[in-house]
Design a protein around this motif. Structure first.
Motif, PDB file in Angstrom:
ATOM      1  N   PRO A 184     -27.723  38.964  54.067  1.00 37.50           N
ATOM      2  CA  PRO A 184     -27.670  38.597  55.170  1.00 37.50           C
ATOM      3  C   PRO A 184     -27.238  39.229  56.339  1.00 37.50           C
ATOM      4  CG  PRO A 184     -26.593  37.145  53.690  1.00 37.50           C
ATOM      5  CD  PRO A 184     -26.966  38.071  53.119  1.00 37.50           C
ATOM      6  N   GLY A 185     -27.326  40.132  56.305  1.00 37.10           N
ATOM      7  CA  GLY A 185     -26.646  41.755  56.953  1.00 37.10           C
ATOM      8  C   GLY A 185     -27.850  41.987  57.709  1.00 37.10           C
ATOM      9  N   TYR A 186     -28.829  42.154  56.777  1.00 34.87           N
ATOM     10  CA  TYR A 186     -29.944  42.770  57.139  1.00 34.87           C
ATOM     11  C   TYR A 186     -30.967  41.771  57.875  1.00 34.87           C
ATOM     12  CZ  TYR A 186     -30.925  46.175  54.176  1.00 34.87           C
ATOM     13  OH  TYR A 186     -30.317  47.560  53.161  1.00 34.87           O
ATOM     14  N   ALA A 187     -30.954  40.462  58.406  1.00 35.00           N
ATOM     15  CA  ALA A 187     -31.652  39.230  58.666  1.00 35.00           C
ATOM     16  C   ALA A 187     -30.424  39.549  60.109  1.00 35.00           C
ATOM     17  CB  ALA A 187     -31.167  38.369  57.541  1.00 35.00           C
ATOM     18  N   ILE A 188     -29.158  39.783  60.293  1.00 32.41           N
ATOM     19  CA  ILE A 188     -28.252  39.568  61.465  1.00 32.41           C
ATOM     20  C   ILE A 188     -29.159  41.108  61.887  1.00 32.41           C
ATOM     21  CG2 ILE A 188     -26.638  40.182  62.754  1.00 32.41           C
ATOM     22  CD1 ILE A 188     -24.601  39.042  60.497  1.00 32.41           C
ATOM     23  N   TRP A 189     -29.370  41.944  61.738  1.00 28.15           N
ATOM     24  CA  TRP A 189     -29.760  43.010  62.320  1.00 28.15           C
ATOM     25  C   TRP A 189     -30.944  43.058  62.711  1.00 28.15           C
ATOM     26  CZ3 TRP A 189     -33.517  46.818  61.011  1.00 28.15           C
ATOM     27  CH2 TRP A 189     -33.690  47.508  59.790  1.00 28.15           C
ATOM     28  N   LEU A 190     -32.496  42.933  62.027  1.00 29.88           N
ATOM     29  CA  LEU A 190     -33.087  41.781  62.125  1.00 29.88           C
ATOM     30  C   LEU A 190     -34.096  41.569  63.328  1.00 29.88           C
ATOM     31  CD1 LEU A 190     -35.742  42.468  58.760  1.00 29.88           C
ATOM     32  CD2 LEU A 190     -35.664  44.201  61.027  1.00 29.88           C
ATOM     33  N   SER A 191     -32.531  40.430  63.530  1.00 29.29           N
ATOM     34  CA  SER A 191     -33.146  38.804  64.198  1.00 29.29           C
ATOM     35  C   SER A 191     -31.974  39.739  66.103  1.00 29.29           C
ATOM     36  CB  SER A 191     -31.959  37.888  64.019  1.00 29.29           C
ATOM     37  OG  SER A 191     -32.718  37.108  62.268  1.00 29.29           O
ATOM     38  N   LEU A 192     -31.696  40.412  65.681  1.00 25.10           N
ATOM     39  CA  LEU A 192     -31.006  41.246  66.817  1.00 25.10           C
ATOM     40  C   LEU A 192     -31.531  41.991  67.596  1.00 25.10           C
ATOM     41  CD1 LEU A 192     -27.320  41.295  66.371  1.00 25.10           C
ATOM     42  CD2 LEU A 192     -28.657  39.744  68.101  1.00 25.10           C
ATOM     43  N   LEU A 193     -32.998  42.511  66.755  1.00 29.28           N
ATOM     44  CA  LEU A 193     -33.649  43.989  66.879  1.00 29.28           C
ATOM     45  C   LEU A 193     -34.822  43.313  67.446  1.00 29.28           C
ATOM     46  CD1 LEU A 193     -34.348  46.639  64.880  1.00 29.28           C
ATOM     47  CD2 LEU A 193     -36.276  45.158  65.151  1.00 29.28           C
ATOM     48  N   SER A 194     -35.463  42.119  67.293  1.00 29.37           N
ATOM     49  CA  SER A 194     -36.518  41.467  67.484  1.00 29.37           C
ATOM     50  C   SER A 194     -36.375  40.882  69.205  1.00 29.37           C
ATOM     51  CB  SER A 194     -36.880  40.427  66.569  1.00 29.37           C
ATOM     52  OG  SER A 194     -36.530  39.154  65.837  1.00 29.37           O
ATOM     53  N   LEU A 195     -35.379  39.989  69.103  1.00 28.59           N
ATOM     54  CA  LEU A 195     -34.907  39.910  71.132  1.00 28.59           C
ATOM     55  C   LEU A 195     -35.331  40.435  72.302  1.00 28.59           C
ATOM     56  CD1 LEU A 195     -31.252  38.514  70.175  1.00 28.59           C
ATOM     57  CD2 LEU A 195     -32.833  37.190  70.452  1.00 28.59           C
ATOM     58  N   PRO A 196     -35.451  41.774  72.219  1.00 28.71           N
ATOM     59  CA  PRO A 196     -36.552  42.078  73.160  1.00 28.71           C
ATOM     60  C   PRO A 196     -37.468  41.963  73.485  1.00 28.71           C
ATOM     61  CG  PRO A 196     -34.390  43.617  72.633  1.00 28.71           C
ATOM     62  CD  PRO A 196     -34.773  42.873  71.490  1.00 28.71           C
ATOM     63  N   LEU A 197     -37.549  42.239  72.543  1.00 26.12           N
ATOM     64  CA  LEU A 197     -39.505  41.844  72.235  1.00 26.12           C
ATOM     65  C   LEU A 197     -40.241  40.293  72.536  1.00 26.12           C
ATOM     66  CD1 LEU A 197     -42.226  43.042  71.722  1.00 26.12           C
ATOM     67  CD2 LEU A 197     -41.913  42.710  69.457  1.00 26.12           C
ATOM     68  N   GLY A 198     -39.301  39.328  72.060  1.00 24.20           N
ATOM     69  CA  GLY A 198     -39.297  38.026  72.053  1.00 24.20           C
ATOM     70  C   GLY A 198     -39.435  37.802  73.343  1.00 24.20           C
ATOM     71  N   TRP A 199     -37.898  38.451  74.021  1.00 30.10           N
ATOM     72  CA  TRP A 199     -37.558  38.156  75.239  1.00 30.10           C
ATOM     73  C   TRP A 199     -38.942  38.161  76.509  1.00 30.10           C
ATOM     74  CZ3 TRP A 199     -34.754  34.472  78.406  1.00 30.10           C
ATOM     75  CH2 TRP A 199     -34.579  35.245  79.734  1.00 30.10           C
ATOM     76  N   ARG A 200     -39.305  39.339  76.314  1.00 29.28           N
ATOM     77  CA  ARG A 200     -39.974  39.923  77.048  1.00 29.28           C
ATOM     78  C   ARG A 200     -41.650  39.120  76.609  1.00 29.28           C
ATOM     79  NH1 ARG A 200     -38.619  43.988  80.586  1.00 29.28           N
ATOM     80  NH2 ARG A 200     -37.119  45.476  79.197  1.00 29.28           N
ATOM     81  N   LEU A 201     -42.054  38.693  75.307  1.00 34.13           N
ATOM     82  CA  LEU A 201     -43.199  37.793  75.834  1.00 34.13           C
ATOM     83  C   LEU A 201     -43.346  37.248  76.247  1.00 34.13           C
ATOM     84  CD1 LEU A 201     -43.779  38.820  71.463  1.00 34.13           C
ATOM     85  CD2 LEU A 201     -45.529  39.729  74.048  1.00 34.13           C
TER      86      LEU A 201
END
Length: 92
Positions: free
Chosen positions: A71-88
Motif C-alpha cells: 500500500p505504501g508503493y500505491a501511495i507514492w505511485l499515485s502521487l507520482l502520477s498526479l502531475p502527469l495526469g494534471w498536465r494531460l
C-alpha cells in the motif's frame, strides 16, 4: 551508524521514486502523449513527478512505519502520477 551508511540508506530510499518518475516521463513524452506534452519540458515534468513521489514515499513511511509495504508503493505511485495526469487534463 556511520554518516556514509546513513547517506547510502537515504539515497536508496529516494532512488525508486526518482527512477520511476524518469521512466514515466520518458514514456509519456517520448512515446504515448508526445503531442499533448510538447509544451512542458522534460526536466520540469520529471521534477514535479519526482518531488511528489518522494513525498509519497515519506508519507507511506510515516503511515506504515516501514518501507516496502505494497500500500505504501500505491501511495507514492499515485502521487507520482498526479502531475502527469494534471498536465494531460489541461492539454486535452
Amino acid at each position: 551508524m556511520s554518516p556514509l551508511t546513513a547517506l547510502w540508506h537515504l539515497l536508496n530510499f529516494i532512488a525508486p521514486p526518482l527512477c520511476v518518475a524518469a521512466l514515466l516521463v520518458a514514456l509519456a513524452k517520448g512515446l504515448v502523449w508526445r503531442q499533448l506534452l510538447a509544451g512542458t519540458s522534460w526536466r520540469r515534468l520529471w521534477a514535479e513527478c519526482a518531488l511528489l513521489g518522494v513525498l509519497g514515499q515519506i508519507a507511506a513511511l510515516l503511515v506504515f512505519g516501514v518501507d516496502g509495504k505494497l500500500p505504501g508503493y500505491a501511495i507514492w505511485l499515485s502521487l507520482l502520477s498526479l502531475p502527469l495526469g494534471w498536465r494531460l487534463l489541461k492539454a486535452g
